[in-house]
Write an enzyme that holds these catalytic residues in place. Structure first.
Site, PDB file in Angstrom:
ATOM      1  N   GLU A 209      59.049  60.370  65.055  1.00 18.32           N
ATOM      2  CA  GLU A 209      58.847  60.429  63.608  1.00 18.32           C
ATOM      3  C   GLU A 209      57.791  61.434  63.176  1.00 18.32           C
ATOM      4  O   GLU A 209      57.706  61.772  61.996  1.00 18.32           O
ATOM      5  CB  GLU A 209      58.447  59.032  63.099  1.00 18.32           C
ATOM      6  CG  GLU A 209      59.519  57.978  63.385  1.00 18.32           C
ATOM      7  CD  GLU A 209      59.038  56.572  63.067  1.00 18.32           C
ATOM      8  OE1 GLU A 209      57.843  56.433  62.685  1.00 18.32           O
ATOM      9  OE2 GLU A 209      59.829  55.630  63.193  1.00 18.32           O
TER      10      GLU A 209
ATOM     11  N   ARG B 157      54.551  64.486  64.818  1.00 24.83           N
ATOM     12  CA  ARG B 157      53.946  65.201  65.932  1.00 24.83           C
ATOM     13  C   ARG B 157      53.159  64.226  66.807  1.00 24.83           C
ATOM     14  O   ARG B 157      52.452  63.355  66.304  1.00 24.83           O
ATOM     15  CB  ARG B 157      53.026  66.299  65.385  1.00 24.83           C
ATOM     16  CG  ARG B 157      52.375  67.182  66.448  1.00 24.83           C
ATOM     17  CD  ARG B 157      51.489  68.215  65.764  1.00 24.83           C
ATOM     18  NE  ARG B 157      50.762  69.028  66.713  1.00 24.83           N
ATOM     19  CZ  ARG B 157      51.235  70.129  67.280  1.00 24.83           C
ATOM     20  NH1 ARG B 157      52.455  70.552  66.973  1.00 24.83           N
ATOM     21  NH2 ARG B 157      50.505  70.814  68.140  1.00 24.83           N
TER      22      ARG B 157
ATOM     23  N   ASP C  77      61.081  72.512  73.798  1.00 25.63           N
ATOM     24  CA  ASP C  77      60.098  72.414  74.877  1.00 25.63           C
ATOM     25  C   ASP C  77      58.856  71.626  74.459  1.00 25.63           C
ATOM     26  O   ASP C  77      58.191  71.013  75.297  1.00 25.63           O
ATOM     27  CB  ASP C  77      59.690  73.818  75.333  1.00 25.63           C
ATOM     28  CG  ASP C  77      60.874  74.605  75.868  1.00 25.63           C
ATOM     29  OD1 ASP C  77      61.622  74.051  76.698  1.00 25.63           O
ATOM     30  OD2 ASP C  77      61.061  75.765  75.447  1.00 25.63           O
TER      31      ASP C  77
ATOM     32  N   ARG D  90      62.423  77.938  61.364  1.00 25.01           N
ATOM     33  CA  ARG D  90      62.858  76.992  62.390  1.00 25.01           C
ATOM     34  C   ARG D  90      64.332  76.619  62.248  1.00 25.01           C
ATOM     35  O   ARG D  90      65.029  76.402  63.242  1.00 25.01           O
ATOM     36  CB  ARG D  90      61.982  75.737  62.329  1.00 25.01           C
ATOM     37  CG  ARG D  90      62.360  74.662  63.322  1.00 25.01           C
ATOM     38  CD  ARG D  90      61.328  73.542  63.332  1.00 25.01           C
ATOM     39  NE  ARG D  90      60.101  73.971  63.979  1.00 25.01           N
ATOM     40  CZ  ARG D  90      59.913  73.944  65.286  1.00 25.01           C
ATOM     41  NH1 ARG D  90      60.880  73.540  66.089  1.00 25.01           N
ATOM     42  NH2 ARG D  90      58.763  74.326  65.797  1.00 25.01           N
TER      43      ARG D  90
ATOM     44  N   ASP E  74      53.605  75.831  75.985  1.00 26.73           N
ATOM     45  CA  ASP E  74      54.938  75.222  75.887  1.00 26.73           C
ATOM     46  C   ASP E  74      55.468  75.312  74.456  1.00 26.73           C
ATOM     47  O   ASP E  74      56.165  74.418  73.971  1.00 26.73           O
ATOM     48  CB  ASP E  74      54.909  73.760  76.351  1.00 26.73           C
ATOM     49  CG  ASP E  74      54.441  73.609  77.786  1.00 26.73           C
ATOM     50  OD1 ASP E  74      54.515  74.601  78.534  1.00 26.73           O
ATOM     51  OD2 ASP E  74      54.011  72.510  78.166  1.00 26.73           O
TER      52      ASP E  74
END
Length: 384
Positions: free
Chosen positions: A55, A57, A81, A185, A341
């Site tokens: 939901e 970070r 990733d 994004r 990452d």
């Protein structure tokens, strides 16, 4: 034999997995893709699952810190990733981290950055593919149940942060593209192509000091006072950041860079075959850096050629590659950011060391990566 009764390096049949899925990752279609492309294959392969949607970070990081891992034969991460980064760091923050990190992991690509999944696809011998084709290939790897040990990068920053990387640390051009393309994004991996062209139009250089421990010098000396850690594996090749690097390390004479990249795997994206020289040996990572002075035209050619892994064929004098086991990077002017990452961090002094064959992932074969004599290590403990 592992506790579940299956042979070493193989998931049991039937199999129980916890799926951690980010519904907002990439183009925002991860849940739809799970239902249409993944779930039917899991049913055929006798893999039962519980689905948990993240939901916010670091939600996955919080979940795995407290999850009863004995309920699951593997943790499946469906996103980009960054979510795998959260899961591994959450496992390493547990009081039982030494056993928790042995829980097998699986990467199903559904984010804008799917480099880890693309690398595993490559190791399995599949053609380089993207989007739903890559997702299908990685789901088939899960259905085949084979596991392979993976390297883990331990990182320390000047502010005292200790974290772990499953893929890469980037500084300079690549990290800036990660940051500046975030607004695109919804384009999926196309965001990185667009970001690359925008950053090339205003090419920057970054001042810093880079040092590394090359593979050939590992057996010569060990620091008398390695960096102190409160939890997790000891980084025996590292000294505290306030001390000079050991004398057997290599210090790069240049201090102006376009980019620095420490990479554990073959791919930096599903269409970025960054390390065509082969899978890293146990305890080794790829270190690339591009010195200041490279032209925009040459840098563009290198990035275009990277799709097929042909960028090294240009023998560009500004592009340097060396296999290493540890590195230190000290930015001098505060410019730029780090991407670990794909997750962004402030620019500060950082150093890292690879730990060989440290955790298990669903892969195309049970063979560990090739070993090299000075740091030959066994695979991790049998998967839990």
């Amino acid at each position: 034999m592992d506790p579940a009764g299956g042979p070493r390096g193989v998931l049991p049949r039937p199999c129980r997995v916890l799926v951690l899925l980010n519904p907002r990752g990439g183009k925002g279609k991860a849940l739809q893709l799970f239902r249409s492309h993944v779930q039917p294959l899991l049913a055929e392969a006798e893999i039962s699952f519980t689905l948990m949607l993240t939901e916010r970070r670091n939600h996955a990081r919080e979940l795995v810190r407290s999850e009863e891992l004995g309920r699951w034969d593997a943790l499946v991460v469906m996103s980009g990733d960054g979510l795998m980064h959260e899961v591994v760091n959450g496992l390493m923050e547990r009081p039982d981290w030494e056993t928790a990190i042995q829980k097998p992991l699986c990467s199903l690509p559904a984010g804008s950055g799917n480099a880890l999944a693309a690398s595993l696809n490559h190791y399995a011998g599949y053609e380089q593919v993207t989007n739903e084709d890559l997702l299908t290939n990685c789901t088939l790897l899960l259905c085949r149940r084979l596991l392979s040990p993976m390297n883990l990068l331990s990182l320390h920053t000047a502010s005292g942060l200790r974290l772990f990387s499953v893929l890469s640390l980037a500084w300079g051009f690549i990290a800036d593209v990660d940051l500046e393309s975030e607004k695109y994004r919804r384009l999926g991996e196309m965001r990185f192509t667009l970001g690359t062209f925008l950053r090339l139009a205003a090419l920057r250089t970054y001042r810093g000091r880079l040092a590394y421990l090359p593979v050939g010098r590992v057996g010569s000396k060990t620091p008398a006072s390695p960096v102190v850690v409160q939890q997790g594996p000891v980084d025996a090749h590292l000294v505290p950041l306030e001390e000079p690097v050991p004398s057997h390390w290599t210090v790069v004479p240049d201090e102006d860079f376009v980019l620095v990249l420490a990479l554990l795997h073959s791919h930096l994206g599903s269409e970025m075959f960054a390390a065509p020289m082969g899978r890293c040996a146990a305890g080794v990572m790829h270190l690339f850096y591009v010195r200041a002075g490279v032209s925009r035209a040459m840098l563009l050619r290198l990035f275009l050629a990277m799709e097929k892994g042909r960028h090294m064929e240009y023998e560009c004098p500004y592009l340097v590659y060396v296999p290493v086991v540890a590195f230190r990077l000290e930015p001098k002017d505060g410019k730029g950011v780090f991407a670990v990452d794909g997750e962004l961090m402030v620019s500060e002094a950082v150093q890292g060391q690879v730990h060989p064959n440290y955790f298990w992932m669903v892969s195309g074969c049970v063979e560990p990566p090739p070993s090299w004599k000075p740091q030959q290590m066994p695979p991790p403990e049998e998967p839990l």
